[in-house]
Enzyme design. Sequence first.
Site, PDB file in Angstrom:
ATOM      1  N   ASP A  97      -8.707   9.331 -22.926  1.00 23.02           N
ATOM      2  CA  ASP A  97      -7.588   9.773 -23.776  1.00 23.02           C
ATOM      3  C   ASP A  97      -7.820   9.242 -25.184  1.00 23.02           C
ATOM      4  O   ASP A  97      -7.401   8.133 -25.530  1.00 23.02           O
ATOM      5  CB  ASP A  97      -6.251   9.300 -23.199  1.00 23.02           C
ATOM      6  CG  ASP A  97      -5.083  10.078 -23.782  1.00 23.02           C
ATOM      7  OD1 ASP A  97      -5.296  10.866 -24.738  1.00 23.02           O
ATOM      8  OD2 ASP A  97      -3.953   9.917 -23.291  1.00 23.02           O
ATOM      9  N   VAL A  98      -8.538  10.045 -25.983  1.00 28.16           N
ATOM     10  CA  VAL A  98      -8.945   9.631 -27.331  1.00 28.16           C
ATOM     11  C   VAL A  98      -8.294  10.479 -28.418  1.00 28.16           C
ATOM     12  O   VAL A  98      -8.275  10.080 -29.575  1.00 28.16           O
ATOM     13  CB  VAL A  98     -10.480   9.694 -27.501  1.00 28.16           C
ATOM     14  CG1 VAL A  98     -11.151   8.556 -26.777  1.00 28.16           C
ATOM     15  CG2 VAL A  98     -11.055  11.011 -27.003  1.00 28.16           C
ATOM     16  N   LYS A  99      -7.851  11.664 -28.055  1.00 28.83           N
ATOM     17  CA  LYS A  99      -7.145  12.569 -28.995  1.00 28.83           C
ATOM     18  C   LYS A  99      -7.871  12.705 -30.328  1.00 28.83           C
ATOM     19  O   LYS A  99      -7.304  12.490 -31.389  1.00 28.83           O
ATOM     20  CB  LYS A  99      -5.714  12.099 -29.204  1.00 28.83           C
ATOM     21  CG  LYS A  99      -4.909  12.064 -27.913  1.00 28.83           C
ATOM     22  CD  LYS A  99      -3.441  11.832 -28.173  1.00 28.83           C
ATOM     23  CE  LYS A  99      -2.643  11.790 -26.899  1.00 28.83           C
ATOM     24  NZ  LYS A  99      -2.892  10.618 -26.061  1.00 28.83           N
ATOM     25  N   ARG A 100      -9.127  13.121 -30.262  1.00 29.47           N
ATOM     26  CA  ARG A 100      -9.907  13.271 -31.484  1.00 29.47           C
ATOM     27  C   ARG A 100      -9.736  14.673 -32.079  1.00 29.47           C
ATOM     28  O   ARG A 100      -9.609  15.653 -31.341  1.00 29.47           O
ATOM     29  CB  ARG A 100     -11.398  13.039 -31.214  1.00 29.47           C
ATOM     30  CG  ARG A 100     -11.736  11.652 -30.695  1.00 29.47           C
ATOM     31  CD  ARG A 100     -11.310  10.559 -31.656  1.00 29.47           C
ATOM     32  NE  ARG A 100     -11.960   9.307 -31.347  1.00 29.47           N
ATOM     33  CZ  ARG A 100     -11.355   8.162 -31.077  1.00 29.47           C
ATOM     34  NH1 ARG A 100     -10.048   8.099 -31.061  1.00 29.47           N
ATOM     35  NH2 ARG A 100     -12.052   7.075 -30.834  1.00 29.47           N
TER      36      ARG A 100
END
Length: 292
Positions: A97-100
């Site tokens: 879960d990095v939401k890049r």
Amino acid sequence: MTAPVAFGDRLHGALERYGRLCVGIDPHASLLDQWGLDDTAAGVREFGLRVVGAAAGRAGIVKPQVAFYERHGAAGYVALERVLAEARDAGLLVIADVKRGDIGTSVDAYGEAWLRPGSGLESDAMTVSAYQGLGSIESVMRRADATGKGLFVLSATSNPEAAAIQRAVLQQSSREGSTVAGAICSGVAAWNAAREDAADRPFGSIGVVLGATVDLAASGIDVSADPAEPVLPVLAPGFGHQGADVRDLEAIYGTLSAGVIVSESRSLLGAGPDGIAEAIVRRADEIGAARV
Ligand SMILES: O=c1ccn([C@@H]2O[C@H](COP(=O)(O)O)[C@@H](O)[C@H]2O)c(=O)[nH]1
């Protein structure tokens, strides 16, 4: 060289075997304290490894929240690499879960970091943001498809303050008139359907994030439309600590229900190091009992 197994196929297998539960790995400072661990790189590593140990064989998917590792800088990343590797070695599907999100070339570099086979941070899938335009994530969608990896694109997120932006209506687009959230959902479903082998795939490899706390219709997402083919994977935070009830899963997601992954962190992690394994089994059973 043999082609990698598509992420959608691996996801489908994990859901068939273990059900919909995805165990979040979010080492909040308060949880580390409760678990008797320091808020250091060593502490977040130990926390992650214990969650992985508890999840292995009891759930199919884990979702480390990278922010809690990033707090500890380079040492936090070393800790995270170890947690990711242990989870994958244990047969768990790992959603980072990095939401890049960024312009295309930079998003693809994020893809190289998180999805490239052999990378220290290699995961099975990552979360991305398309708020710079769906075209900005096209190269990373291609990368995911080519390497047997997956993506979850933020569409309608579980936090209430997101609605103002995600319900905004598109202009100057082939999806003019759709909401931002709706255009992302339909764009991702269309991407999966356009893959050469789409007809042989039970699930697409690119999914969306749709919070369980969200009124999806008000966000411009039609949950009574014909189901997407292949099934659209839906990463669904918002159950558990954020208040959504898993018994409402079908009412919330309608015809998207087949692809829903119930992602919970604090509601499981709060059981502590001695209770986490039992909490995972209990929750997986509850979700199974609420099966749609
Ligand atoms: O819309 C979103 C997208 C991601 N998240 C993340 O999921 C977990 C939720 O944790 P809980 O303890 O189960 O509330 C967390 O890592 C968020 O960053 C989300 O909540 N909503």
